[in-house]
Design a protein around this motif. Structure first.
Motif, PDB file in Angstrom:
ATOM      1  N   TYR A 296      13.542   0.400  -5.257  1.00 51.06           N
ATOM      2  CA  TYR A 296      13.144  -0.887  -4.676  1.00 51.06           C
ATOM      3  C   TYR A 296      12.367  -0.725  -3.373  1.00 51.06           C
ATOM      4  N   LEU A 297      12.494   0.429  -2.715  1.00 52.52           N
ATOM      5  CA  LEU A 297      11.960   0.589  -1.365  1.00 52.52           C
ATOM      6  C   LEU A 297      10.477   0.238  -1.217  1.00 52.52           C
ATOM      7  N   PRO A 298       9.582   0.669  -2.110  1.00 52.60           N
ATOM      8  CA  PRO A 298       8.167   0.349  -1.880  1.00 52.60           C
ATOM      9  C   PRO A 298       7.826  -1.133  -1.982  1.00 52.60           C
ATOM     10  N   TYR A 299       8.744  -1.947  -2.514  1.00 51.00           N
ATOM     11  CA  TYR A 299       8.439  -3.346  -2.782  1.00 51.00           C
ATOM     12  C   TYR A 299       9.267  -4.311  -1.930  1.00 51.00           C
ATOM     13  N   ALA A 300      10.045  -3.757  -1.010  1.00 50.20           N
ATOM     14  CA  ALA A 300      10.991  -4.576  -0.261  1.00 50.20           C
ATOM     15  C   ALA A 300      10.304  -5.596   0.636  1.00 50.20           C
TER      16      ALA A 300
ATOM     17  N   ASP B 150      15.645   9.930  -4.733  1.00 47.53           N
ATOM     18  CA  ASP B 150      14.236   9.607  -4.882  1.00 47.53           C
ATOM     19  C   ASP B 150      14.052   8.772  -6.138  1.00 47.53           C
ATOM     20  N   SER B 151      12.856   8.230  -6.298  1.00 44.63           N
ATOM     21  CA  SER B 151      12.546   7.402  -7.464  1.00 44.63           C
ATOM     22  C   SER B 151      11.204   7.837  -8.034  1.00 44.63           C
ATOM     23  N   PRO B 152      11.209   8.562  -9.170  1.00 46.97           N
ATOM     24  CA  PRO B 152       9.955   9.081  -9.715  1.00 46.97           C
ATOM     25  C   PRO B 152       9.107   8.051 -10.441  1.00 46.97           C
ATOM     26  N   SER B 153       9.681   6.882 -10.791  1.00 42.77           N
ATOM     27  CA  SER B 153       8.896   5.925 -11.570  1.00 42.77           C
ATOM     28  C   SER B 153       9.488   4.533 -11.487  1.00 42.77           C
TER      29      SER B 153
ATOM     30  N   ALA C 128       0.810  -1.213   0.000  1.00 43.74           N
ATOM     31  CA  ALA C 128       0.000   0.000   0.000  1.00 43.74           C
ATOM     32  C   ALA C 128       0.842   1.260   0.000  1.00 43.74           C
ATOM     33  N   ALA C 129       2.177   1.098   0.154  1.00 49.40           N
ATOM     34  CA  ALA C 129       3.033   2.263   0.329  1.00 49.40           C
ATOM     35  C   ALA C 129       2.970   3.270  -0.806  1.00 49.40           C
ATOM     36  N   PRO C 130       3.003   2.854  -2.090  1.00 45.79           N
ATOM     37  CA  PRO C 130       2.997   3.854  -3.146  1.00 45.79           C
ATOM     38  C   PRO C 130       1.776   4.758  -3.094  1.00 45.79           C
ATOM     39  N   GLU C 131       0.604   4.220  -2.695  1.00 44.46           N
ATOM     40  CA  GLU C 131      -0.598   5.032  -2.655  1.00 44.46           C
ATOM     41  C   GLU C 131      -0.648   5.912  -1.404  1.00 44.46           C
TER      42      GLU C 131
ATOM     43  N   GLY D 110       2.739  13.543   0.004  1.00 44.72           N
ATOM     44  CA  GLY D 110       3.278  14.456  -0.993  1.00 44.72           C
ATOM     45  C   GLY D 110       3.161  13.924  -2.409  1.00 44.72           C
ATOM     46  N   ASP D 111       4.284  13.851  -3.107  1.00 45.98           N
ATOM     47  CA  ASP D 111       4.267  13.508  -4.528  1.00 45.98           C
ATOM     48  C   ASP D 111       4.323  12.012  -4.783  1.00 45.98           C
ATOM     49  N   GLY D 112       4.371  11.178  -3.741  1.00 52.68           N
ATOM     50  CA  GLY D 112       4.285   9.737  -3.918  1.00 52.68           C
ATOM     51  C   GLY D 112       5.587   9.035  -4.212  1.00 52.68           C
ATOM     52  N   MET D 113       6.703   9.736  -4.161  1.00 48.53           N
ATOM     53  CA  MET D 113       7.970   9.092  -4.507  1.00 48.53           C
ATOM     54  C   MET D 113       8.652   8.506  -3.273  1.00 48.53           C
TER      55      MET D 113
END
Length: 301
Positions: free
Chosen positions: A230-234, A266-269, A183-186, A190-193
């Motif tokens: 990789y952070l949101p999927y670790a 940061d990771s924009p995509s 659920a982290a990306p959602e 802020g800008d979601g990154m």
């Protein structure tokens, strides 16, 4: 771990084979796989050895084409693309066993003063003196012996998020359950990154060679940059392999790689099996000294 620490400069040492041809060896990273940051840094050294010493490298663009091995030398072939009044351009091919494993273009400039100047403001994070060393496996795994020459400090995010950063346990792994990770990306503010801020430096005094410090920073940048995507999927099930695809850097102002530098990333995509990460290095005075962008393949097993 006991034993003599090698000099960091030894990791970037090349033998001259012929005009514009150099040879080097890489230490172990993943089993039998050369560390990409070292290959890129050695390619920079090769390019710099063919340029007048009064010119400074200001950018590089590289592609990782095949994994390099640690049991065979890498040959660096330099092409002299342009020697202008202000700028010099070189192309380097890193070849191992007859195959190109890395390709890089690098540009050098005769230093000049300019009135036009602006820069990004450094993030407000704790200083390195108040943070613990971050990557504990460096001290435990013999294959990471060369990394004992590197000091990395990271501020550990509290539960939840700070300034849009992903909460981590200090090793880059997300805290909480797999459900929370998914659920982290959602839910990122802020800008979601995903973001991470680390302090890095070479943990010994380096010679006063500007080229060495530029090459050392490229080496340092490859330690943490791709992991930002990789952070949101670790925390998800399965193993996620990260393979660097390309790497670009720009060097804005003089710096020393043996002084503390804040690497704000940061990771924009992420999508299509690839993750894009970017970062800016700041010195302790808050000056932006370099920028880096990397795309990496993200493959789940």
């Amino acid at each position: 771990m006991t034993g003599h620490k090698p000099d960091f400069a030894d990791l970037l040492t090349l033998d001259s084979v012929d005009r514009d041809i150099f040879r080097g060896l890489c230490h172990a990273g993943a089993p039998m796989r050369a560390f990409g940051g070292q290959v890129a840094a050695q390619a920079q050294v090769a390019a710099g050895r063919t340029v007048d010493p009064d010119r400074r490298m200001h950018s590089l663009h590289g592609y990782f084409l095949r994994p390099g091995r640690t049991d065979s030398p890498i040959v660096y072939l330099v092409e002299r693309i342009r020697d202008g009044r202000s700028f010099t351009t070189r192309r380097v091919s890193a070849v191992q066993d007859g195959e190109t494993i890395f390709s890089m273009s690098a540009s050098f400039q005769l230093p000049r003063d300019a009135e036009e100047t602006h820069q990004l403001r450094a993030p407000d994070v704790p200083g390195p003196e108040n943070l613990p060393r971050w990557w504990e496996p460096i001290d435990e795994a013999p294959e990471f012996r060369p990394f004992l020459l590197i000091d990395i400090r990271s501020s550990r995010s509290p539960a939840g998020r700070t300034d849009g950063s992903r909460a981590t346990d200090g090793t880059g792994r997300a805290t909480g359950s797999p459900e929370a990770a998914s659920a982290a990306p959602e839910s990122t503010a802020g800008d979601g990154m995903p973001r991470q801020n680390v302090w890095v430096r070479v943990d010994q005094t380096l010679p006063d060679d500007p080229l060495l410090h530029v090459c050392a920073l490229t080496y340092l940048s490859d330690l943490t940059l791709s992991s930002t995507a990789y952070l949101p999927y670790a925390g998800l099930p399965g193993r996620l392999d990260i393979v660097s695809l390309d790497h670009a850097m720009w060097f804005h102002r003089p710096f020393r790689a043996d002084d503390w530098l804040l690497f704000a990333q940061d990771s924009p995509s992420a999508g299509g099996g690839r993750g894009l990460s970017r970062g800016v290095f700041f010195n302790q005075d808050g000056q932006a000294v370099a920028s880096a962008i990397q795309e990496a393949g993200l493959f789940r097993r």
